[in-house]
Design a protein around this motif. Structure first.
Motif, PDB file in Angstrom:
ATOM      1  N   VAL A 239      -7.144  17.584  21.968  1.00  0.00           N
ATOM      2  CA  VAL A 239      -7.341  17.869  20.547  1.00  0.00           C
ATOM      3  C   VAL A 239      -6.340  17.049  19.740  1.00  0.00           C
ATOM      4  CG1 VAL A 239      -7.502  19.662  18.781  1.00  0.00           C
ATOM      5  CG2 VAL A 239      -7.919  20.248  21.183  1.00  0.00           C
ATOM      6  N   LEU A 240      -6.791  16.479  18.653  1.00  0.00           N
ATOM      7  CA  LEU A 240      -5.917  15.767  17.725  1.00  0.00           C
ATOM      8  C   LEU A 240      -5.766  16.622  16.471  1.00  0.00           C
ATOM      9  CD1 LEU A 240      -7.217  12.079  17.992  1.00  0.00           C
ATOM     10  CD2 LEU A 240      -5.239  13.123  19.113  1.00  0.00           C
ATOM     11  N   VAL A 241      -4.534  16.896  16.090  1.00  0.00           N
ATOM     12  CA  VAL A 241      -4.253  17.719  14.911  1.00  0.00           C
ATOM     13  C   VAL A 241      -3.615  16.836  13.848  1.00  0.00           C
ATOM     14  CG1 VAL A 241      -2.990  19.698  14.022  1.00  0.00           C
ATOM     15  CG2 VAL A 241      -3.966  19.778  16.330  1.00  0.00           C
ATOM     16  N   HIS A 242      -4.314  16.675  12.730  1.00  0.00           N
ATOM     17  CA  HIS A 242      -3.760  15.939  11.598  1.00  0.00           C
ATOM     18  C   HIS A 242      -2.869  16.881  10.802  1.00  0.00           C
ATOM     19  CE1 HIS A 242      -5.989  12.125  11.763  1.00  0.00           C
ATOM     20  NE2 HIS A 242      -7.018  12.829  12.202  1.00  0.00           N
ATOM     21  N   VAL A 243      -1.591  16.557  10.749  1.00  0.00           N
ATOM     22  CA  VAL A 243      -0.651  17.333   9.940  1.00  0.00           C
ATOM     23  C   VAL A 243      -0.463  16.589   8.619  1.00  0.00           C
ATOM     24  CG1 VAL A 243       1.647  18.343   9.817  1.00  0.00           C
ATOM     25  CG2 VAL A 243       0.491  18.163  12.027  1.00  0.00           C
ATOM     26  N   LEU A 244      -0.954  17.204   7.523  1.00  0.00           N
ATOM     27  CA  LEU A 244      -0.927  16.570   6.205  1.00  0.00           C
ATOM     28  C   LEU A 244       0.112  17.250   5.325  1.00  0.00           C
ATOM     29  CD1 LEU A 244      -4.773  16.170   5.589  1.00  0.00           C
ATOM     30  CD2 LEU A 244      -3.193  14.569   6.688  1.00  0.00           C
ATOM     31  N   ASP A 245       0.867  16.446   4.617  1.00  0.00           N
ATOM     32  CA  ASP A 245       1.919  16.934   3.719  1.00  0.00           C
ATOM     33  C   ASP A 245       1.311  17.172   2.341  1.00  0.00           C
ATOM     34  OD1 ASP A 245       4.162  17.484   2.285  1.00  0.00           O
ATOM     35  OD2 ASP A 245       5.223  15.623   2.766  1.00  0.00           O
ATOM     36  N   THR A 246       1.214  18.440   1.951  1.00  0.00           N
ATOM     37  CA  THR A 246       0.640  18.761   0.632  1.00  0.00           C
ATOM     38  C   THR A 246       1.690  18.781  -0.459  1.00  0.00           C
ATOM     39  OG1 THR A 246       0.895  21.143   1.035  1.00  0.00           O
ATOM     40  CG2 THR A 246      -1.191  20.126   1.694  1.00  0.00           C
ATOM     41  N   ALA A 247       2.928  18.483  -0.107  1.00  0.00           N
ATOM     42  CA  ALA A 247       3.993  18.487  -1.120  1.00  0.00           C
ATOM     43  C   ALA A 247       4.754  17.171  -1.092  1.00  0.00           C
ATOM     44  CB  ALA A 247       4.943  19.660  -0.885  1.00  0.00           C
ATOM     45  N   THR A 248       4.074  16.074  -0.798  1.00  0.00           N
ATOM     46  CA  THR A 248       4.732  14.784  -0.734  1.00  0.00           C
ATOM     47  C   THR A 248       5.268  14.374  -2.093  1.00  0.00           C
ATOM     48  OG1 THR A 248       4.439  12.448  -0.189  1.00  0.00           O
ATOM     49  CG2 THR A 248       2.537  13.590  -1.109  1.00  0.00           C
ATOM     50  N   LEU A 249       6.415  13.697  -2.082  1.00  0.00           N
ATOM     51  CA  LEU A 249       7.048  13.251  -3.312  1.00  0.00           C
ATOM     52  C   LEU A 249       6.662  11.819  -3.681  1.00  0.00           C
ATOM     53  CD1 LEU A 249      10.651  14.675  -2.714  1.00  0.00           C
ATOM     54  CD2 LEU A 249       8.773  15.704  -4.016  1.00  0.00           C
ATOM     55  N   GLU A 250       5.885  11.180  -2.831  1.00  0.00           N
ATOM     56  CA  GLU A 250       5.472   9.800  -3.101  1.00  0.00           C
ATOM     57  C   GLU A 250       4.218   9.817  -3.962  1.00  0.00           C
ATOM     58  OE1 GLU A 250       5.313   7.316   0.375  1.00  0.00           O
ATOM     59  OE2 GLU A 250       6.759   8.577   1.436  1.00  0.00           O
ATOM     60  N   SER A 251       4.304   9.118  -5.094  1.00  0.00           N
ATOM     61  CA  SER A 251       3.211   9.161  -6.072  1.00  0.00           C
ATOM     62  C   SER A 251       1.954   8.440  -5.604  1.00  0.00           C
ATOM     63  CB  SER A 251       3.687   8.548  -7.400  1.00  0.00           C
ATOM     64  OG  SER A 251       4.122   7.203  -7.187  1.00  0.00           O
ATOM     65  N   ASP A 252       2.088   7.482  -4.704  1.00  0.00           N
ATOM     66  CA  ASP A 252       0.933   6.712  -4.247  1.00  0.00           C
ATOM     67  C   ASP A 252       0.262   7.318  -3.033  1.00  0.00           C
ATOM     68  OD1 ASP A 252       3.104   6.224  -2.660  1.00  0.00           O
ATOM     69  OD2 ASP A 252       2.605   4.111  -2.276  1.00  0.00           O
ATOM     70  N   ARG A 253       0.620   8.545  -2.662  1.00  0.00           N
ATOM     71  CA  ARG A 253       0.034   9.197  -1.493  1.00  0.00           C
ATOM     72  C   ARG A 253      -0.544  10.547  -1.855  1.00  0.00           C
ATOM     73  NH1 ARG A 253       4.348  10.083   2.786  1.00  0.00           N
ATOM     74  NH2 ARG A 253       2.673  11.466   3.520  1.00  0.00           N
ATOM     75  N   ASP A 254      -1.579  10.937  -1.106  1.00  0.00           N
ATOM     76  CA  ASP A 254      -2.141  12.283  -1.202  1.00  0.00           C
ATOM     77  C   ASP A 254      -2.700  12.631   0.170  1.00  0.00           C
ATOM     78  OD1 ASP A 254      -5.305  11.952  -1.179  1.00  0.00           O
ATOM     79  OD2 ASP A 254      -4.483  10.329  -2.418  1.00  0.00           O
ATOM     80  N   PRO A 255      -2.896  13.908   0.507  1.00  0.00           N
ATOM     81  CA  PRO A 255      -3.316  14.291   1.860  1.00  0.00           C
ATOM     82  C   PRO A 255      -4.605  13.634   2.325  1.00  0.00           C
ATOM     83  CG  PRO A 255      -2.541  16.194   0.653  1.00  0.00           C
ATOM     84  CD  PRO A 255      -2.593  15.073  -0.336  1.00  0.00           C
ATOM     85  N   VAL A 256      -5.580  13.456   1.445  1.00  0.00           N
ATOM     86  CA  VAL A 256      -6.853  12.877   1.869  1.00  0.00           C
ATOM     87  C   VAL A 256      -6.680  11.407   2.232  1.00  0.00           C
ATOM     88  CG1 VAL A 256      -9.217  12.364   1.189  1.00  0.00           C
ATOM     89  CG2 VAL A 256      -8.162  14.523   0.482  1.00  0.00           C
ATOM     90  N   SER A 257      -5.958  10.660   1.422  1.00  0.00           N
ATOM     91  CA  SER A 257      -5.742   9.241   1.747  1.00  0.00           C
ATOM     92  C   SER A 257      -4.890   9.098   3.004  1.00  0.00           C
ATOM     93  CB  SER A 257      -5.085   8.527   0.572  1.00  0.00           C
ATOM     94  OG  SER A 257      -3.813   9.088   0.292  1.00  0.00           O
ATOM     95  N   ASP A 258      -3.935  10.030   3.204  1.00  0.00           N
ATOM     96  CA  ASP A 258      -3.153  10.002   4.447  1.00  0.00           C
ATOM     97  C   ASP A 258      -4.061  10.195   5.657  1.00  0.00           C
ATOM     98  OD1 ASP A 258      -0.967   9.703   2.877  1.00  0.00           O
ATOM     99  OD2 ASP A 258      -0.084  11.668   3.292  1.00  0.00           O
ATOM    100  N   LEU A 259      -4.986  11.144   5.554  1.00  0.00           N
ATOM    101  CA  LEU A 259      -5.921  11.395   6.656  1.00  0.00           C
ATOM    102  C   LEU A 259      -6.761  10.163   6.953  1.00  0.00           C
ATOM    103  CD1 LEU A 259      -7.387  13.299   8.644  1.00  0.00           C
ATOM    104  CD2 LEU A 259      -8.859  13.992   6.738  1.00  0.00           C
TER     105      LEU A 259
END
Length: 478
Positions: A239-259
């Motif tokens: 199983v692969l588990v994507h751990v997404l940061d919903t409180a990132t401080l980087e303005s050019d990132r968001d959980p969906v684009s990270d995924l």
């Protein structure tokens, strides 16, 4: 200081076989009691063995050259040499053995799995073992065969059921620390995790392992960041588990684009498209993180992902995640086919397989390749004429002489036995085959024949005396 190594180049050398002994038994009133030279001992093998207590290849990183012990030479009175001791090298579970060209030699999974990385050389036969009815007292013995030496590459692929993947500082280390008893390094800066961490999770009746893979970034499959070094550790996971940061401080990132970025890297690495995915929205203990998680969750579920909102710090949502992963792992284990008993595959040689090949390499030059001819050459003492004659007899019986004649070899053509970098080259004389029967009597010693009767010895002595007297009577200096 390096504490974790998952790829090393190892230089292994098996032990050489001991030389055989050429000896003649001697005792009072029996000075020539026959050959009694013992055989040489076998060289030790280099064996890789999976050991659950070993988790890194660090020891081989510091000491990449490993050699087994040699076999001892034989001795008189039919004493055989001692065999060399096998060198057993423990490796972690999940180690892949490759040759210098990158071809997989062994995939070592499971406690006790063994692979012979280097075969020890055979011991040479002593003259007692070489004696026969036609060769009663060989004055030579065979040399021990050199042990196999090779360069191999060991790659460690972590054996885990679940792999946590995601950007650096997404909270993977924090998550594995609260799901299991693992104690990874945790800090608030990127690339805190420099080595894969492994933990054991118990959820009901299911026990599974979970691996925290160092952070991936775009371009990891081409070598950026640390991803290329550790992507191999997700290959064995169910199983692969994507751990997404919903409180990132980087303005050019968001959980969906990270995924999307991580999936792109996994796709380029290859071989992971059939693994089930689970998405974990981490850091919901932060108000902005909870709001963002609620916003993107419907979109992720619409893509077919199972989504869990957790907080590793506040320990929220961990039980649901743990049991969900246990369910997926249990299903994957049940879907695997039952391991069949090991089958022994017998591949008999072809009827027309002579055991060697003869190829022409240029005008007047031929090369002989084959396991037996090359081994015989390695075991021959070329300083002993009788040993060289014994080699010629063996090659002739194998059919090398006839094969050279059929290939068009002529007198004084060059013939090499063995590979280009380690061959014995000689000028071939085809007339040797014509006297093969005579050559087959090499090594006979008439001292071991039955003594003649006294009457016969007297007649021979008188005949020799009369012959000498006749020559003297007819001699004239003029």
């Amino acid at each position: 200081m390096t504490t974790f190594v998952d790829r090393v180049e190892l230089h292994v050398a098996a032990g050489n076989g001991g030389h055989g002994c050429a000896s003649v038994h001697r005792e009072k009133f029996k000075p020539l009691g026959g050959p009694d030279g013992g055989n040489g001992g076998r060289g030790g093998d280099v064996i890789l063995v999976v050991d659950q207590d070993v988790t890194t290849l660090l020891d081989y990183h510091h000491h990449p050259h490993r050699k087994a012990t040699n076999g001892q030479p034989g001795a008189g009175d039919n004493r055989e040499g001692k065999n060399g001791t096998d060198l057993v090298l423990p490796v972690p579970d999940g180690t892949v053995v490759l040759d210098g060209n990158g071809e997989v030699l062994a995939d070592m999974v499971g406690q006790g799995t063994r692979f012979v990385a280097g075969q020890g050389g055979r011991g040479g036969l002593g003259n007692a073992a070489l004696s026969s009815a036609r060769r009663k007292a060989p004055g030579f013995a065979l040399l021990g065969e050199p042990g196999e030496g090779r360069d191999i590459v060991l790659e460690l692929k972590t054996v885990a059921d679940v792999a946590l993947v995601g950007y650096p500082s997404a909270g993977k280390s924090s998550l594995i620390s609260v799901l299991s008893a693992a104690k990874p390094k945790i800090a608030d800066y990127p690339f805190t995790t420099l080595v894969p961490n492994l933990g054991v999770v118990t959820a009901g009746e299911t026990v599974y392992t979970i691996a925290d893979v160092p952070g991936l970034i775009p371009g990891a499959s081409q070598g950026k960041g640390l991803g290329l070094e550790f992507l191999r550790h997700v290959e064995r996971c169910e199983v692969l588990v994507h751990v997404l940061d919903t409180a990132t401080l980087e303005s050019d990132r968001d959980p969906v684009s990270d995924l999307d970025a991580i999936e792109e890297e996994l796709g380029q690495y290859g071989g992971l498209g059939d693994r089930p995915r689970v998405v974990v929205l981490n850091k919901i203990d932060i108000p902005d993180g909870k709001d963002l998680a609620d916003m993107i969750r419907p979109d992720l579920e619409a893509r077919g992902y199972r989504v869990f909102e957790v907080s590793a710090v506040a320990r929220q949502g961990l039980k649901e995640l743990s049991y969900a992963l246990a369910e997926i792992v249990a299903g994957a284990r049940a879907a695997k086919p039952v391991q069949e008993a090991t089958r022994i595959v017998i591949r008999p040689k072809a009827v027309d397989d002579a055991g060697f090949t003869v190829t022409q390499e240029g005008d007047g030059f031929f090369r002989v390749r084959g396991e037996k001819p090359e081994r015989w050459v390695r075991q021959t003492d070329f300083n002993n004429d009788e040993a060289v004659g014994y080699l010629a007899d063996r090659l002739n019986r194998l059919g090398v002489e006839d094969a050279l004649l059929k290939a068009g070899a002529r007198a004084m053509d060059g013939v090499a036995i063995g590979p280009e970098d380690n061959a014995v080259v000689f000028d071939w004389e085809p007339t040797v085959s014509a006297g093969a029967e005579m050559l087959g009597r090499r090594g006979e010693d008439h001292r071991f024949e039955a003594p003649r009767p006294a009457s016969q010895r007297r007649r021979d002595r008188d005949a020799a005396r009369d012959e000498a007297q006749g020559e003297y009577d007819g001699f004239s200096p003029f």
